[in-house]
Design a protein around this motif. Structure first.
Motif, PDB file in Angstrom:
ATOM      1  N   GLU A  91       1.053  -1.185  -0.259  1.00  0.00           N
ATOM      2  CA  GLU A  91      -0.149   0.019   0.338  1.00  0.00           C
ATOM      3  C   GLU A  91       0.878   1.064   0.140  1.00  0.00           C
ATOM      4  O   GLU A  91       0.610   2.164  -0.736  1.00  0.00           O
ATOM      5  N   GLY A  92       2.090   1.176   0.821  1.00  0.00           N
ATOM      6  CA  GLY A  92       2.704   2.769   0.531  1.00  0.00           C
ATOM      7  C   GLY A  92       3.872   3.222  -0.643  1.00  0.00           C
ATOM      8  O   GLY A  92       3.710   3.641  -0.794  1.00  0.00           O
ATOM      9  N   SER A  93       3.666   1.577  -1.156  1.00  0.00           N
ATOM     10  CA  SER A  93       4.319   1.138  -2.214  1.00  0.00           C
ATOM     11  C   SER A  93       3.429   2.643  -3.878  1.00  0.00           C
ATOM     12  O   SER A  93       3.924   3.674  -4.509  1.00  0.00           O
ATOM     13  N   THR A  94       1.574   2.180  -3.622  1.00  0.00           N
ATOM     14  CA  THR A  94       1.080   2.326  -4.151  1.00  0.00           C
ATOM     15  C   THR A  94       0.899   4.020  -3.665  1.00  0.00           C
ATOM     16  O   THR A  94       0.247   4.600  -4.665  1.00  0.00           O
ATOM     17  N   TYR A  95       1.037   4.433  -2.230  1.00  0.00           N
ATOM     18  CA  TYR A  95       0.470   5.587  -2.527  1.00  0.00           C
ATOM     19  C   TYR A  95       1.657   6.619  -2.484  1.00  0.00           C
ATOM     20  O   TYR A  95       1.665   7.775  -3.297  1.00  0.00           O
ATOM     21  N   ALA A  96       3.301   5.923  -2.345  1.00  0.00           N
ATOM     22  CA  ALA A  96       4.600   6.481  -3.260  1.00  0.00           C
ATOM     23  C   ALA A  96       4.656   7.131  -4.876  1.00  0.00           C
ATOM     24  O   ALA A  96       4.770   7.801  -5.238  1.00  0.00           O
ATOM     25  N   GLN A  97       3.419   5.941  -5.252  1.00  0.00           N
ATOM     26  CA  GLN A  97       4.050   6.047  -7.147  1.00  0.00           C
ATOM     27  C   GLN A  97       2.529   7.142  -6.893  1.00  0.00           C
ATOM     28  O   GLN A  97       2.545   7.739  -8.237  1.00  0.00           O
ATOM     29  N   TYR A 107      -5.537   9.162  -0.162  1.00  0.00           N
ATOM     30  CA  TYR A 107      -4.701   8.119  -0.494  1.00  0.00           C
ATOM     31  C   TYR A 107      -6.425   7.083   0.357  1.00  0.00           C
ATOM     32  O   TYR A 107      -7.022   7.374   1.259  1.00  0.00           O
ATOM     33  N   GLU A 121       0.604   2.597   6.636  1.00  0.00           N
ATOM     34  CA  GLU A 121       0.674   2.546   4.857  1.00  0.00           C
ATOM     35  C   GLU A 121       1.272   3.769   4.497  1.00  0.00           C
ATOM     36  O   GLU A 121       2.141   4.244   3.673  1.00  0.00           O
ATOM     37  N   GLN A 122       0.872   5.103   5.139  1.00  0.00           N
ATOM     38  CA  GLN A 122       1.358   6.343   4.593  1.00  0.00           C
ATOM     39  C   GLN A 122       2.172   6.580   4.815  1.00  0.00           C
ATOM     40  O   GLN A 122       3.102   7.458   4.023  1.00  0.00           O
ATOM     41  N   GLY A 125       4.533   5.112   2.533  1.00  0.00           N
ATOM     42  CA  GLY A 125       5.147   5.578   1.423  1.00  0.00           C
ATOM     43  C   GLY A 125       5.833   6.762   1.385  1.00  0.00           C
ATOM     44  O   GLY A 125       6.551   7.178   0.450  1.00  0.00           O
TER      45      GLY A 125
END
Length: 487
Positions: A91-97, A107, A121-122, A125
């Motif tokens: 989830e952190g990778s999705t947020y960072a992307q 988010y 998770e934030q 990210g």
């Protein structure tokens, strides 16, 4: 440092040519963590007699990073990725992307979890925005973050209890298996150790009337509250009790106004943390103690479901159950209750701590005395007691082993108090009144009541010497015994 560079740099180059960034990207993060720790260790251990502390801190950060590698292997090789860290990274990778490519800071996780889970998770990210998409590197980064929290706990101990056994506390704090292993991964435990350590150091500065204490408490409490509000509540209640019991060492900067404002700020932070905890657990104001008991019952039922680590928890809702709760939360499982390697390691740690309790009985006796005199000791004792009561309902040894990483930095304070003998006076009154009492040697009636015995070399002061002779010796060279008297 030379040996580390000679090993890590070739390994980094070799790995970079054969794997993706997710693997080789962890090497610069680990190297940067060690390099950034070195000036911190030098600063904390400055002074010739504190060189051992620099070595302890550097060895501790290496142990942390190695433990992070073990945690990574267990999570993704032994358990096949069925760990909370896997979700945090995904989830952190999705947020960072989303932030990197579209500038979208909102988010919306695919699987909605608790508020603390979403916030972590934030945070993950944001970390991945800095270090890139390396899961192993994220493990190392969070492990180093938890290590900084332990360093903050140690600095708080040394500031608040200058006569404490800093060597014992450092060895226990930095190398106790629970504190080395469990908070060394991507997850809430590492974040909590970091934020609790920050707030605890702020409390030590507040008790010693140093600047910045309230700011550190606010930052640490806020960081803990967004992930685990109940831990922030325990922390702030303990800080508030210590603040009430503190004794002013010197006049406040702005007099009574500063004292009132500081007390009000501490109370506001404590109430805010308690309100957040009640909101998280769904406790209504009208429920009161009944709501707390309901949450404890639900927790006991939930943590006791399935698994080889479950047991019948003895809830400390009754004071008669408190001794058993202390034994369970701090020392269990016992070796005969261990069912796997991790449980066996935890049980051996419990046996070690039990042995330390036996040989440290003088220190615990001192704790009973200092809890009303030293605000930091009161803070550590109240926090530890509330933690034990709150987590006594956990009926799972695996969960207890992880959660008590948030207990040990505070309860270990009681293991490292100075073991004064009953016949010895405390050092603080002697240091405060030393000048007055030396000046009053010639006039016992003027003494403040503390007897200062000084053993002087033969001939340095004769039987007719007065207080003025001792206070203002003759300059060197003015007599045959002047050098001795000056020394």
């Amino acid at each position: 440092v030379a040996v580390g560079v000679a090993i890590l740099v070739p390994a980094w180059v070799y790995t970079a040519g054969r794997t993706d960034y997710g693997t080789w990207g962890a090497f610069p993060i680990g190297i940067a963590a060690v390099a950034a720790t070195y000036p911190i260790a030098r600063f904390i251990g400055r002074g010739g007699d504190q060189l051992w502390l620099t070595w302890v801190i550097m060895l501790a950060v290496l142990a942390k990073l190695l433990a992070s590698l073990v945690r990574y292997y267990v999570a993704f090789e032994v358990y096949g990725g069925s760990a909370d860290a896997a979700r945090y990274f995904t989830e952190g990778s999705t947020y960072a992307q989303n932030v990197r490519e579209e500038g979208d800071w909102t988010y919306e996780p695919e699987r909605r979890g608790g508020e603390g889970t979403v916030i972590l998770e934030q945070i993950t990210g944001l970390v991945l925005l800095i270090i890139g998409g390396t899961r192993l590197g994220a493990f190392l980064f969070f492990a180093w973050m938890s290590f900084l929290g332990l360093v903050a706990f140690f600095c708080a101990f040394r500031l608040a209890l200058p006569h404490g056994d800093a060597r014992r506390y450092a060895l226990l704090l930095f190398f106790l298996p629970t504190l080395v292993y469990w908070p060394s991964s991507l997850g809430k435990d590492a974040w909590m150790i970091f934020t609790l350590g920050l707030a605890t150091y702020g409390a030590a500065r507040l008790y010693r009337q140093r600047r910045g204490g309230l700011v550190l408490i606010a930052l640490g409490t806020a960081g803990a509250a967004i992930v685990r509000p109940h831990m922030a509540a325990l922390l702030m209640v303990g800080i508030a009790v210590g603040f009430v019991l503190r004794r002013t060492e010197r006049p406040a900067l702005l007099g009574p106004f500063t004292k009132v404002a500081t007390a009000a700020a501490v109370i506001v932070l404590a109430v805010y943390a308690v309100d957040l905890a009640e909101e998280q657990f769904g406790i209504e104001e009208t429920e009161g103690a009944a709501g707390v008991e309901r949450v404890i019952d639900e927790t006991a039922e939930r943590t006791g479901d399935g698994g080889g680590s479950t047991f019948d928890a003895q809830q400390a809702t009754n004071p008669a159950h408190l001794p058993m709760a202390i034994i369970t939360v701090m020392f269990r499982p016992f070796p005969f209750e261990a069912h796997n390697a991790q449980a066996l390691a935890s049980s051996l740690e419990g046996v070690l701590l039990l042995g330390l309790v036996v040989i440290s009985w003088r220190r615990f006796r001192q704790a009973l005395h200092d809890v009303w005199r030293q605000p930091y000791v009161a803070f550590a004792a109240i926090y530890s007691l509330m933690f034990i009561v709150a987590f006594s309902s956990f009926g799972n040894f695996g969960l207890l082993a992880r959660q008590r990483s948030q207990l040990f930095p505070m309860v270990l304070v009681l293991f490292a108090l100075p073991a004064y003998r009953a016949v010895k006076r405390r050092l603080e009154p002697v240091l405060v009144d030393a000048t007055h009492d030396v000046a009053a040697i010639g006039d016992p009636a003027a003494s403040s009541g503390v007897v200062l015995e000084v053993e002087l070399p033969p001939g340095s002061v004769d039987s007719t010497s007065t207080a003025d002779d001792i206070h203002d010796p003759e300059p060197p060279g003015s007599g045959t015994d002047a050098p001795t008297r000056s020394r």
